[in-house]
Design an enzyme around this catalytic site. Sequence first.
Site, mmCIF file in Angstrom:
data_model
loop_
_atom_site.group_PDB
_atom_site.id
_atom_site.type_symbol
_atom_site.label_atom_id
_atom_site.label_comp_id
_atom_site.label_asym_id
_atom_site.label_seq_id
_atom_site.Cartn_x
_atom_site.Cartn_y
_atom_site.Cartn_z
ATOM 1 N N GLY A 1 62.524 7.989 61.411
ATOM 2 C CA GLY A 1 62.143 7.790 62.804
ATOM 3 C C GLY A 1 61.883 9.111 63.505
ATOM 4 O O GLY A 1 61.118 9.960 63.036
ATOM 5 N N SER A 2 62.529 9.310 64.630
ATOM 6 C CA SER A 2 62.294 10.503 65.445
ATOM 7 C C SER A 2 62.772 11.788 64.771
ATOM 8 O O SER A 2 62.414 12.889 65.202
ATOM 9 C CB SER A 2 62.985 10.356 66.805
ATOM 10 O OG SER A 2 64.393 10.230 66.629
ATOM 11 N N ASP B 1 54.626 0.516 57.680
ATOM 12 C CA ASP B 1 53.403 0.183 56.947
ATOM 13 C C ASP B 1 52.294 1.178 57.275
ATOM 14 O O ASP B 1 51.510 1.556 56.399
ATOM 15 C CB ASP B 1 52.959 -1.239 57.279
ATOM 16 C CG ASP B 1 54.003 -2.280 56.909
ATOM 17 O OD1 ASP B 1 54.742 -2.041 55.930
ATOM 18 O OD2 ASP B 1 54.092 -3.311 57.594
#
Length: 323
Positions: free
Chosen positions: A241-242, A273
């Site tokens: 993620g971040s 995806d």
Amino acid sequence: MHITVLGSLNYDMVMFTPRIPLGGETIHADMFATHRGGKGSNQALAIRRLSRPEVQVRMVGRVGTDAFGKELKSGLEAEGIDVSMIVEVDGSSGVAVILVERDGQNRILVSAGANNTVKPTDIDISLLQVGENLTDFLVLQNELPLDVVAKAIQLASRNKVNVVYNPSPMSFTISSWAKSVLSQVNYLIVNESEAQQLCGTEYQDLFKEVHLDGLCESLQPAIASIHTSFALYGTVVITFGSLGVIYSTFGNPLVHCPAFKASKVVDTTGAGDSFLGGFLGAIADGKLVSEAVKYGSAAGSIAVTREGAADGIPFLPEIIDLL
């Protein structure tokens, strides 16, 4: 260059909500939307949008004879994806009900429908054939039965076709099944929680307090255990993620790629995806893993700013502009 995706096709029904209702509670949603989805379909679409025009992309899977199935198939065809190996079977198509909270987090319920009718006996060399040649890459996920996934990976490996495997949703831990399959994978792409499940129990606590500065150093033994436990000599790519992405090849130190900052998180559905599409599109273009990870990260950072798993997937020129 040719890429074959074997996987699920689902029709997504998305409810945007201020919060998840409690048991027995009814609340008003912010909005309702429908989208074409399924991890296999989404990844085929992401690869198509994020690859050079000369890369051919084929989707292999099943849909029902309902209206959802017709829309799923025609939607991919309209994007330039080969749908000749999407088979219609009696009954319903796969359906996903997705609840998206205002902070962008999602919860997903899936009814497999036609996806569950694929059997190991359906997997043969025709899966890999492209005219007189073989496909260059086979991409798989875990929304088809696991025995189907295993047979397809083994078939591709025997025929020296590159295997790209995103084992999501994670439905196994360390087992003889996983060991026999993952050793034949060239590119294993997982998120943080999936990587944690693949590690032995002695390493799982390392994931609880990961932070940017110590990401590679603290997780080196955990990721090394994935390579050794599964005899996985290919590349492991893990999205955080971040915090960005880390990747590793057998016997080498982890490498960290910082995240691209998203302007606003709207919907995280399909971000993984999009990452896979950007990553593989770059690999198919001959780029190194270090560069391909940047393409994938850029794709994911754009996808989370848009609604819908399929509709949110960006196009290659957008990624090039961001890079």
